[in-house]
Design an enzyme around this catalytic site. Sequence first.
Site, PDB file in Angstrom:
ATOM      1  N   PRO A 127       3.229  -0.259  -1.601  1.00  0.00           N
ATOM      2  CA  PRO A 127       1.888  -0.529  -2.144  1.00  0.00           C
ATOM      3  C   PRO A 127       0.725   0.035  -1.337  1.00  0.00           C
ATOM      4  CG  PRO A 127       2.669  -2.448  -0.946  1.00  0.00           C
ATOM      5  CD  PRO A 127       3.776  -1.424  -0.882  1.00  0.00           C
ATOM      6  N   LYS A 136       0.571   2.456   4.508  1.00  0.00           N
ATOM      7  CA  LYS A 136       0.481   3.715   5.258  1.00  0.00           C
ATOM      8  C   LYS A 136      -0.557   4.643   4.630  1.00  0.00           C
ATOM      9  CE  LYS A 136       4.576   2.102   6.838  1.00  0.00           C
ATOM     10  NZ  LYS A 136       4.815   1.011   5.888  1.00  0.00           N
ATOM     11  N   ASP A 191       5.020   7.570  -5.660  1.00  0.00           N
ATOM     12  CA  ASP A 191       6.070   6.552  -5.682  1.00  0.00           C
ATOM     13  C   ASP A 191       6.776   6.675  -7.021  1.00  0.00           C
ATOM     14  OD1 ASP A 191       6.502   3.895  -3.718  1.00  0.00           O
ATOM     15  OD2 ASP A 191       7.335   3.621  -5.726  1.00  0.00           O
ATOM     16  N   CYS A 244      12.233   0.045   7.752  1.00  0.00           N
ATOM     17  CA  CYS A 244      12.108  -1.270   8.367  1.00  0.00           C
ATOM     18  C   CYS A 244      13.506  -1.890   8.459  1.00  0.00           C
ATOM     19  CB  CYS A 244      11.133  -2.154   7.601  1.00  0.00           C
ATOM     20  SG  CYS A 244      11.449  -2.268   5.849  1.00  0.00           S
TER      21      CYS A 244
END
Lengths: 170, 301
Positions: free
Chosen positions: B109, B112, B130, B229
Amino acid sequence: MSLRDNDGHQFGRLPATDDEREVAGRPSRASVVDYWAERYGIPRATWEAYSFWERGSGKIWAFRGELDSPARIQGLGIPILRTDGEHWKPRTNAVQRFGRLATDCVIDLSAGEAEAFLAGHDQDLPRWDGDWGYLIVAHELAGEREPVGVGLYLHGELRSQMPKGRQRDL
Amino acid sequence: MDDPLARYEPLLDDYAAFRAACDRPLPQVVRVNTLKTSVERADAALEAAPVEHDSVGWHDGLFEIDGKPGNTWPYVHGWLYGQEEVSAIPAAVCDPAPGERVFDPCAAPGSKTTHLAALMDDEGLLVANDSNLGRLSALRSNAERCGLTNVAVTKSDARNFSLKPFPGEFDRAVVDVPCSCEGTVRKNPDALDEWTLDHVEGVASVQKGILDRAIEVTRPGGTVVYSTCTFVPEENEAVLDHALAEYDVALVEYDLPLETRPGVTEWNGEEFDPSVRAAKRVYPHLNDTGGFFCAKLTVGA
Ligand SMILES: C[S@@+](CC[C@H](N)C(=O)[O-])C[C@H]1O[C@@H](n2cnc3c(N)ncnc32)[C@H](O)[C@@H]1O
């Protein structure tokens, strides 16, 4: 010359002037720059690095840069203006981004008034003696004037135009 | 797998501290959007709200706050972006300059994207892509609230990203790929419920495809930052090892004022290119953050 219809899914570049218009109803770059300068006092030079685009009838976007073919693009900078109504209407995010440059048609609200505006409430504000219509609504935050959004001023009343998704009860 | 995190015991000399940190909730962090305000004014506006906040030392304009940021004036003005502390790493490592062309292939969303735009001072071209329409709409609303005007948003599978609308290559890319999200377990304790090795292998192949394409559209001498992550080496060092074998790219060392561990060169009997040691692993117990992995590559070096 017959004008093409607007394709609501594609970004189309604004013509430089009204005379160069090829799509029905599409405003020109010059008229958009003039609008911000004449109504709000935002310097024309602000937009020098920007290209202007329309997607959907009357939804105008400002993009800092250039693009040859905007096919398959979902977003190009930010929406700055709606030109499909009787009066042109600035967009909330544009006012937050560029509104600090404005010198006219900016109404300053007290802390309580600004909270009511943000919550989406209309309020009586007879003290305003400037133009009617769409105003940039500002308050003071961290020691400086900061634009919040757009209000419609008519007959002594300021009507909040905060979009539903941006309204907050602080 | 019942306990995916147990796989990391051999990698860690302080495994118990790692496990304990993964069980603790994560503090809420906001990043100041310097396109719209200064760190000083955001600080003053949080003070006035009042919202308790503490500066996170290693990165200018990151604050740990008490509660959610959404219902405050500075948030309404687009001065703040709520994110994980470690999410500030990739854009800082990418370090774009105003006027450059930057590619963000997995952007939604938008933590970055908005950070990159701020570092670019909203000048140059930032392409935020995206593949997920719902997440793209969150990206657009975050980008608009933050006042980004140099961003073009596209929807495509980043593995086949087309340069057609943007003739010319990019100077930099931040490749923040979909992953198994192990590192978000402090924020989202269910993060590991769906973990399977099959899923890891599937997502690793998507990661390779996305990194490949990002390398292809970056100019020689340009920078590609790869981040996840997750702790999973199959999604981290193994993906880098693949790129090093397929392309003319090199891992480069970078500074980061956080405690980290180097990329691993051996995993489950597999050996990776020794240069993957230049990547950094952020474990939750080292800095009291979420988990993260970040590598910096130079193209055609
Ligand atoms: C880790 S998240 C990105 C977070 C984002 N960079 C941020 O900082 O807010 C990964 C994103 O990749 C997207 N994604 C998954 N597969 C993709 C693909 N093949 N091409 C492009 N995007 C993809 C997902 O929709 C998701 O939004």
